[in-house]
Write a protein that holds these residues in place. Structure first.
Motif, PDB file in Angstrom:
ATOM      1  N   TYR A   1      -3.563  11.521  -8.531  1.00  0.00           N
ATOM      2  CA  TYR A   1      -4.574  12.063  -7.616  1.00  0.00           C
ATOM      3  C   TYR A   1      -3.915  12.937  -6.551  1.00  0.00           C
ATOM      4  O   TYR A   1      -4.394  14.030  -6.245  1.00  0.00           O
ATOM      5  CB  TYR A   1      -5.347  10.892  -6.988  1.00  0.00           C
ATOM      6  N   THR A   2      -2.827  12.465  -5.986  1.00  0.00           N
ATOM      7  CA  THR A   2      -2.100  13.217  -4.967  1.00  0.00           C
ATOM      8  C   THR A   2      -1.584  14.530  -5.533  1.00  0.00           C
ATOM      9  O   THR A   2      -1.704  15.592  -4.904  1.00  0.00           O
ATOM     10  CB  THR A   2      -0.924  12.375  -4.414  1.00  0.00           C
ATOM     11  N   LEU A   3      -1.011  14.478  -6.721  1.00  0.00           N
ATOM     12  CA  LEU A   3      -0.468  15.685  -7.346  1.00  0.00           C
ATOM     13  C   LEU A   3      -1.568  16.700  -7.648  1.00  0.00           C
ATOM     14  O   LEU A   3      -1.395  17.904  -7.433  1.00  0.00           O
ATOM     15  CB  LEU A   3       0.287  15.320  -8.627  1.00  0.00           C
TER      16      LEU A   3
ATOM     17  N   LEU B   1       7.627   4.598  -4.026  1.00  0.00           N
ATOM     18  CA  LEU B   1       8.667   3.570  -3.991  1.00  0.00           C
ATOM     19  C   LEU B   1       8.553   2.692  -2.747  1.00  0.00           C
ATOM     20  O   LEU B   1       8.852   1.493  -2.808  1.00  0.00           O
ATOM     21  CB  LEU B   1      10.051   4.221  -4.083  1.00  0.00           C
ATOM     22  N   LEU B   2       8.132   3.265  -1.645  1.00  0.00           N
ATOM     23  CA  LEU B   2       7.927   2.456  -0.450  1.00  0.00           C
ATOM     24  C   LEU B   2       6.832   1.419  -0.686  1.00  0.00           C
ATOM     25  O   LEU B   2       6.973   0.258  -0.295  1.00  0.00           O
ATOM     26  CB  LEU B   2       7.595   3.338   0.763  1.00  0.00           C
ATOM     27  N   THR B   3       5.764   1.807  -1.357  1.00  0.00           N
ATOM     28  CA  THR B   3       4.688   0.836  -1.600  1.00  0.00           C
ATOM     29  C   THR B   3       5.158  -0.278  -2.532  1.00  0.00           C
ATOM     30  O   THR B   3       4.859  -1.444  -2.281  1.00  0.00           O
ATOM     31  CB  THR B   3       3.420   1.484  -2.191  1.00  0.00           C
ATOM     32  N   VAL B   4       5.876   0.064  -3.594  1.00  0.00           N
ATOM     33  CA  VAL B   4       6.276  -0.978  -4.548  1.00  0.00           C
ATOM     34  C   VAL B   4       7.398  -1.859  -3.996  1.00  0.00           C
ATOM     35  O   VAL B   4       7.584  -2.978  -4.467  1.00  0.00           O
ATOM     36  CB  VAL B   4       6.640  -0.407  -5.934  1.00  0.00           C
TER      37      VAL B   4
ATOM     38  N   TYR C   1      -0.821   5.415  -3.009  1.00  0.00           N
ATOM     39  CA  TYR C   1       0.525   5.838  -3.384  1.00  0.00           C
ATOM     40  C   TYR C   1       1.218   4.801  -4.260  1.00  0.00           C
ATOM     41  O   TYR C   1       2.183   5.127  -4.944  1.00  0.00           O
ATOM     42  CB  TYR C   1       1.392   6.079  -2.145  1.00  0.00           C
ATOM     43  N   GLY C   2       0.753   3.590  -4.251  1.00  0.00           N
ATOM     44  CA  GLY C   2       1.388   2.519  -5.003  1.00  0.00           C
ATOM     45  C   GLY C   2       0.967   2.416  -6.456  1.00  0.00           C
ATOM     46  O   GLY C   2       1.348   1.463  -7.131  1.00  0.00           O
TER      47      GLY C   2
END
Length: 192
Positions: A143-145, A84-87, A135-136
């Motif tokens: 990938y992170t998960l 959410l920070l990226t978007v 992350y965006g």
């Protein structure tokens, strides 16, 4: 919150960024051996985590996910908040995200010698794969998960996490839009 938010909440101070990154990886004895400016970053990391974990909106999001993801709901909300920070980046930062990510990576490289293994060994991969900008995207979150699932005692509780993000995105984003300015105020970070 995850890496991106912790870096962002450090402002422009590189030792603070490095310490904020290391906050989950060091015990108190290891922290005491760091330069004072990096120790301050570790303290900041822990203060941010405490503020976040106690925040009613964060807890609300965790409760919504708990039935499906149990003890990993708190981990997921951290990851989803980086998404959410990226978007929503332009609403919180004047500096473009690609420039910010490169600045954060430079801070890590300058402080690599202070990092314990295995952290020191994965930072180059983090930089090469550009985790902060990934992350965006949904692919970046997947990938992170996947990366995190290999370190978890019950990785099956992460199944369907990307679907959870998609399904709960409106509520999560609404909560994030209220929460994030509050955590910025908490650390004394000015808004653009």
């Amino acid at each position: 919150m995850n890496f991106l938010a912790h870096f962002f909440l450090s402002g422009t101070d590189e030792p603070l960024m490095a310490g904020n990154f290391l906050g989950d990886y060091l015990n108190n004895q290891q922290v005491a051996a760091l330069p004072d400016a990096v120790q301050e970053g570790v303290r900041l990391h822990r203060q941010i985590d405490s503020f976040t974990d106690q925040h009613p909106l964060v807890r609300k999001g965790v409760r919504r996910m708990y039935g499906r993801h149990s003890k990993y709901a708190t981990v997921l909300i951290d990851i989803f908040y980086d998404y959410l920070l990226t978007v929503n980046w332009a609403g919180f930062a004047a500096e473009p995200l690609p420039d910010f990510a490169q600045r954060a990576y430079r801070a890590l490289e300058k402080h690599l010698h202070l990092m314990p293994e295995p952290v020191r060994s994965y930072v180059p991969q983090m930089i090469a794969d550009d985790w902060l900008q990934k992350y965006g995207t949904y692919d970046g979150i997947a990938y992170t998960l996947k990366r995190m699932g290999g370190r978890m005692s019950r990785p099956e509780l992460m199944d369907g996490a990307l679907d959870t993000l998609r399904q709960q995105l409106p509520e999560l984003n609404q909560e994030f839009q209220v929460f994030f300015p509050q955590v910025m105020d908490f650390v004394g970070l000015p808004k653009p």
